[in-house]
Scaffold this motif. Structure first.
Motif, PDB file in Angstrom:
ATOM      1  N   PHE A  53      -3.617   9.926  10.796  1.00 61.57           N
ATOM      2  CA  PHE A  53      -2.686   8.739  10.714  1.00 61.57           C
ATOM      3  C   PHE A  53      -1.298   9.166  11.594  1.00 61.57           C
ATOM      4  CE2 PHE A  53       1.047   6.391   9.328  1.00 61.57           C
ATOM      5  CZ  PHE A  53       0.521   5.144   9.429  1.00 61.57           C
ATOM      6  N   GLY A  55       2.015   7.061  12.755  1.00 64.18           N
ATOM      7  CA  GLY A  55       2.770   5.586  13.004  1.00 64.18           C
ATOM      8  C   GLY A  55       3.913   5.821  12.088  1.00 64.18           C
ATOM      9  N   THR A  58       5.706   3.184   6.414  1.00 65.34           N
ATOM     10  CA  THR A  58       6.041   1.981   5.856  1.00 65.34           C
ATOM     11  C   THR A  58       5.300   1.429   4.804  1.00 65.34           C
ATOM     12  OG1 THR A  58       5.033   0.489   7.498  1.00 65.34           O
ATOM     13  CG2 THR A  58       7.331   1.384   7.838  1.00 65.34           C
ATOM     14  N   GLU A  60       4.219  -1.627   4.083  1.00 63.64           N
ATOM     15  CA  GLU A  60       3.231  -2.488   4.575  1.00 63.64           C
ATOM     16  C   GLU A  60       1.603  -1.877   5.193  1.00 63.64           C
ATOM     17  OE1 GLU A  60       6.614  -2.203   7.204  1.00 63.64           O
ATOM     18  OE2 GLU A  60       6.596  -3.179   5.121  1.00 63.64           O
ATOM     19  N   LYS A  61       2.161  -0.427   5.706  1.00 71.35           N
ATOM     20  CA  LYS A  61       0.931   0.317   6.225  1.00 71.35           C
ATOM     21  C   LYS A  61       0.000   0.945   5.157  1.00 71.35           C
ATOM     22  CE  LYS A  61       2.986   0.466  10.654  1.00 71.35           C
ATOM     23  NZ  LYS A  61       3.197   1.345  11.920  1.00 71.35           N
ATOM     24  N   ARG A  62       0.451   0.812   4.176  1.00 72.84           N
ATOM     25  CA  ARG A  62      -0.358   1.347   2.829  1.00 72.84           C
ATOM     26  C   ARG A  62      -0.879   2.609   2.880  1.00 72.84           C
ATOM     27  NH1 ARG A  62       1.307  -1.307  -1.306  1.00 72.84           N
ATOM     28  NH2 ARG A  62       0.859  -3.452  -1.391  1.00 72.84           N
ATOM     29  N   ILE A  63      -0.028   3.560   3.400  1.00 70.80           N
ATOM     30  CA  ILE A  63      -0.614   4.950   3.588  1.00 70.80           C
ATOM     31  C   ILE A  63      -1.137   5.610   2.270  1.00 70.80           C
ATOM     32  CG2 ILE A  63       0.141   7.156   4.364  1.00 70.80           C
ATOM     33  CD1 ILE A  63       2.204   5.502   6.142  1.00 70.80           C
TER      34      ILE A  63
END
Length: 104
Positions: A53, A55, A58, A60-63
């Motif tokens: 991954f 990026g 954050t 909102e990216k639901r890592i």
């Protein structure tokens, strides 16, 4: 005109869309290969043996969903999360805590 930055993309465009493209690489491939090999060695990784991954980390990216899904599969591949978020260090620390529980 279609421009690509790598021979891999150039081949993909040709095979998928039947379009000739112009290759304009950003820099020499040998330089990348040497740096990539050094980084993989430093991180104790092998080429094609990890899930990446890349990026901003954050909400909102639901890592955390990626981590949970990874923990539910059986694989020898390591999970690599590369990125940061200097504005929301609390979320980044939460992600680090989730990953610290698994050595892969």
């Amino acid at each position: 005109k279609v421009v690509t930055i790598s021979s891999t993309l150039q081949t993909l465009i040709k095979n998928k869309y039947h379009i000739n493209s112009t290759l304009i690489p950003y820099f020499q491939q040998t330089h990348i290969t040497n740096k990539k090999s050094q980084l993989l060695h430093k991180l104790n990784l092998s080429e094609n043996e990890f899930i990446l991954f890349l990026g901003r980390i954050t909400v909102e990216k639901r890592i955390e969903w990626i981590i949970k899904a990874y923990q539910e599969i059986t694989t020898d591949k390591k999970l690599v999360i590369a990125g940061d978020n200097f504005l929301d260090t609390q979320y980044v620390n939460c992600i680090k805590e989730l990953t610290n529980r698994n050595p892969n």
